[in-house]
Write a protein that holds these residues in place. Structure first.
Motif, PDB file in Angstrom:
ATOM      1  N   ALA A  37      33.677  52.257  58.196  1.00  0.00           N
ATOM      2  CA  ALA A  37      32.895  51.448  58.883  1.00  0.00           C
ATOM      3  C   ALA A  37      31.436  51.797  58.916  1.00  0.00           C
ATOM      4  N   ARG A  54      33.196  48.294  62.735  1.00  0.00           N
ATOM      5  CA  ARG A  54      33.706  48.187  61.409  1.00  0.00           C
ATOM      6  C   ARG A  54      34.188  46.608  61.432  1.00  0.00           C
ATOM      7  N   PRO A  84      38.676  52.363  59.843  1.00  0.00           N
ATOM      8  CA  PRO A  84      37.689  53.317  60.183  1.00  0.00           C
ATOM      9  C   PRO A  84      36.914  54.239  59.698  1.00  0.00           C
TER      10      PRO A  84
END
Length: 140
Positions: A22, A87, A19
């Motif tokens: 992303a 992502r 994350p």
């Protein structure tokens, strides 16, 4: 598993970034191809400096081959960019083992990445030979 991306034209895969990374995929969808750099985590610790490559039956210096058993186990694949969503990067022509740790993604720019004149040393293989080769026990 195909030995090289050119042998995996019809194979689609998903590259999933953690994350925090992303946002780094922004604008990549404008490129037709990208370069994936990854860690050959499954190739083992034994990295001989001489190997028998997949297109030859002679021992060659590891740095003149694309063998995954390397002193510094870093892989490179040029893949097509199919889509970018959040992502996840969906790519075509992927030749990477599932779960392989990704090190970096770079856009492929022919003006930067394709030299105008090249030589391929000992490797004199037809495109059909490259496209048909699959991984064997040497490349796991």
């Amino acid at each position: 598993m195909p030995i090289q991306p050119v042998g995996a034209d019809s194979v689609t895969g998903t590259v999933e970034l953690d994350p925090p990374f992303a946002d780094g995929l922004a604008d990549l969808d404008g490129f037709s191809h990208c370069i994936l750099l990854y860690h050959f985590h499954a190739s083992g610790d034994d990295a001989p400096l001489s190997v028998e490559p997949f297109l030859d039956d002679e021992q060659r210096g590891v740095f003149s081959t694309r063998a995954p058993q390397r002193p510094n186990p870093i892989g490179l694949s040029v893949v097509s960019v199919e889509s970018v969503e959040g992502r996840e990067l969906t790519v075509g022509g992927i030749d990477v083992v599932d779960g392989t740790p990704l090190l970096d993604v770079k856009p492929f720019v022919p003006e930067f990445d394709v030299p105008s004149e090249t030589e391929t040393g000992w490797m004199d293989a037809s495109a059909s030979a490259i496209r048909s080769k699959q991984a064997d026990e040497r490349f796991l």
